[in-house]
Design an enzyme around this catalytic site. Structure first.
Site, PDB file in Angstrom:
ATOM      1  N   GLY A  35     -20.265 -49.213  30.285  1.00  0.00           N
ATOM      2  CA  GLY A  35     -21.275 -50.111  30.539  1.00  0.00           C
ATOM      3  C   GLY A  35     -21.677 -51.244  29.972  1.00  0.00           C
ATOM      4  N   CYS A 244     -29.395 -37.438  60.426  1.00  0.00           N
ATOM      5  CA  CYS A 244     -28.642 -38.354  61.206  1.00  0.00           C
ATOM      6  C   CYS A 244     -28.656 -38.353  62.684  1.00  0.00           C
ATOM      7  CB  CYS A 244     -27.174 -38.452  60.670  1.00  0.00           C
ATOM      8  SG  CYS A 244     -26.201 -39.405  61.813  1.00  0.00           S
ATOM      9  N   CYS A 247     -24.956 -37.251  63.774  1.00  0.00           N
ATOM     10  CA  CYS A 247     -24.145 -36.216  63.420  1.00  0.00           C
ATOM     11  C   CYS A 247     -24.792 -35.230  62.842  1.00  0.00           C
ATOM     12  CB  CYS A 247     -22.870 -36.730  62.633  1.00  0.00           C
ATOM     13  SG  CYS A 247     -23.669 -36.870  60.874  1.00  0.00           S
ATOM     14  N   CYS A 269     -26.221 -42.230  59.768  1.00  0.00           N
ATOM     15  CA  CYS A 269     -25.520 -42.191  58.732  1.00  0.00           C
ATOM     16  C   CYS A 269     -25.073 -43.670  58.090  1.00  0.00           C
ATOM     17  CB  CYS A 269     -24.195 -41.396  58.565  1.00  0.00           C
ATOM     18  SG  CYS A 269     -24.553 -39.622  58.461  1.00  0.00           S
ATOM     19  N   CYS A 275     -19.805 -40.026  58.960  1.00  0.00           N
ATOM     20  CA  CYS A 275     -20.357 -39.836  60.294  1.00  0.00           C
ATOM     21  C   CYS A 275     -19.349 -39.419  61.095  1.00  0.00           C
ATOM     22  CB  CYS A 275     -21.384 -40.831  60.685  1.00  0.00           C
ATOM     23  SG  CYS A 275     -22.521 -40.294  62.204  1.00  0.00           S
TER      24      CYS A 275
END
Lengths: 294, 257
Positions: A35, A244, A247, A269, A275
């Site tokens: 970080g 979605c 899909c 998606c 997808c």
């Protein structure tokens, strides 16, 4: 994938070996201090700032001949940024490229984490525009470094406080600040906060490169990544009302796509590979036009 | 052995060849209000910056009695300790509210910042405390989400006071808190400060060029001229019966109301 003709006259993966060593040193330091933003001598790249010069340098520094590279832009493998960066490395490093998340060893991304779970041995490289999470609250770099050094992160909560005061909930939806390994507060780059939980305890190595700001930072595999919040306003991800349209996937991040001038639209998606794989497996969406709430 | 809250000893600061302030020493007791008066350029603000550890003195030291009762030399504190002290046990009310406030952050956020810095993570509690403090400094509750850019000069100063006092500090430094405000607003602000100081038992070091402010607020006065303290004593004693010719001049130059 389209086979690009390898370029001659360039070093492997464009950057010279000295530069790559310098970047690798920065990456190793970044991994050692999860970080923490490590300064590095960012180079001019043959693309403008804002197009992923930081991510490209990190990728160039870690790429080996046997790596398989995937590049996504907002989850998509076929947008300009993704296509040109993929072609860049296909030409300068002659590495294999793919769009399939699970086949890739190095995934360079702008603004998304793939929906398919990442696994050990993979490296996710983020393109970062502004690495400093405190930037818009504290403009002085000298001061933000002090705040990081002393772990004084009250200011980060002031931003979240302001969100709740103005909108009734934490309205930050992207670049949502996280605390890494219980120490440094980090900007996860402008990924939607939907992806924040995927960073936590992720088996893949996550590297972040900011070219213009000359910073590299990292989240090593299986590191605790906690999204900041308040006790009475806990962190929550967006949810979508509809699956979605192509899909039928649920619990994934969706993009709104306008279909015509009459305002017809659908939600699909954002991760195109996810997808396509689902559709290849026989999943079919409704093609529905309902609205979603973000 | 004194039980002073703060001790300044031999504070000296030069800006290149020019003198900021020279050889200033004083003690401040808990709950005591000390006014530093003098004309512009007399070294008042330099002295305040030295006490606040924003400037490093060329020589001399400032010691402070920490909450555990131990007297510590401020220059020997670690940066983390120093900053923690400044944002919990000390306050600093600036002349220019823009330096003391976050102008892009709402009033509630400004007051809540120190609480969040100290680890508060409950939005409802932070907001409740902020509202309490806004009420104490007479800012209406419906302004809690407005940024200070939409506040008047007087309101900004009151917001600064709330922001500084929310962590219950024992010492507050004030640099010309009333200058630039019109007379009626000044009077209300002084009234408010006097009330809070008495109620909370705050120790205050207030820098002002306005002797009326010193008379109203302070127990003791230090008169500075050309970087040196030329006279010090109880407020009424110094202002009503000044010993130094310069102080006499200063006192007699106050416009009669």
């Amino acid at each position: 994938m389209s086979a690009a003709t390898p370029e001659t006259g360039y070093n492997f993966a464009y950057l010279d070996e000295g530069t790559k060593r310098m970047i690798r040193r920065a990456i190793l330091k970044a991994i050692a201090i999860p970080g923490y933003q490590v300064p590095f001598a960012s180079r001019e790249m043959p693309m403008p700032y804002g197009w992923g010069t930081g991510g490209v340098q990190v990728t160039a520094a870690i790429l080996g001949k046997r790596d398989v590279l995937k590049v996504i832009d907002q989850g998509s493998d076929d947008t300009t940024n993704a296509v040109s960066i993929r072609a860049f490395f296909a030409r300068t490093a002659d590495v294999a490229v793919t769009t399939r998340t699970r086949d890739a060893t190095v995934i360079q991304t702008r603004h998304r984490i793939p929906e398919a779970p990442l696994h050990e041995g993979q490296v996710l490289v983020y393109q970062v525009p502004i690495p400093e999470p405190l930037r818009f609250l504290e403009p002085r770099e000298t001061e933000t470094r002090q705040l990081h050094a002393l772990a004084e992160y009250g200011l980060m909560h002031v931003k979240l406080y302001e969100d709740i005061a103005r909108h009734g909930h934490i309205a930050t939806t992207y670049a949502y600040p996280v605390e890494v390994a219980g120490r440094y507060v980090m900007d996860p780059s402008p990924t939607p906060k939907f992806d924040n939980p995927k960073m936590d305890d992720c088996p893949a190595l996550q590297l972040f490169g900011a070219g213009r700001e000359k910073r590299i930072y990292a989240v090593p595999p299986h590191t605790r990544v906690r999204s900041l919040d308040f006790e009475d306003h806990p962190f929550r991800v967006q949810s979508f009302d509809t699956p979605c349209a192509l899909c039928g996937a649920e619990g994934v991040y969706l993009d709104e796509v306008l279909l015509d001038d009459a305002g017809k639209r659908m939600f699909v998606c954002s991760d195109t590979d996810h997808c396509e794989e689902r559709r290849a497996d026989g999943h079919v969406g409704t093609g529905g036009m309902e609205t979603a709430h973000v | 052995m004194s039980d002073a809250l703060l001790q300044a000893r031999g504070l000296t600061k030069h800006y290149g060849a020019r003198l900021g302030c020279a050889d200033v020493s004083f003690d401040l007791d808990p709950g005591e209000v000390l006014a530093i008066v003098g004309e512009s350029g007399s070294g008042k603000s330099t002295l305040l910056s030295l006490v606040a550890t924003e400037l490093a003195p060329d020589s001399g030291s400032v010691s402070y009695r920490m909450r555990d009762g131990v007297m510590r030399d401020l220059s020997r504190l670690s940066e983390a300790e120093r900053r923690a002290l400044m944002r919990t046990d000390w306050g600093f009310v600036r002349q220019d509210a823009r330096q003391g406030l976050r102008m892009a952050v709402s009033a509630g956020g400004n007051v809540g910042e120190r609480l969040m810095g100290a680890g508060a993570r409950h939005y409802g509690t932070i907001r409740g405390t902020a509202l309490d403090w806004l009420a104490k400094v007479e800012i209406a509750a419906d302004r809690v989400d407005d940024p200070p850019t939409r506040f008047s000069g007087g309101m900004r100063q009151r917001l600064q006071i709330a922001r500084n006092l929310v962590t219950g500090p024992r010492l507050v430094l004030m640099d010309e808190p009333t200058s630039g405000l019109d007379v009626s607003v000044q009077a209300r602000l002084l009234d408010l400060i006097r009330g809070l100081v008495a109620e909370l038992g705050l120790a205050v070091i207030i820098v002002t060029h306005d002797l009326a402010v010193a008379r109203l607020l302070s127990h003791r006065v230090m008169v500075m001229r050309a970087g040196r303290v030329i006279e010090t004593g109880l407020t009424d004693q110094v202002l009503d019966d000044p010993a130094e010719p310069y102080t006499q001049l200063l006192v007699s130059s106050v416009l009669a109301a």
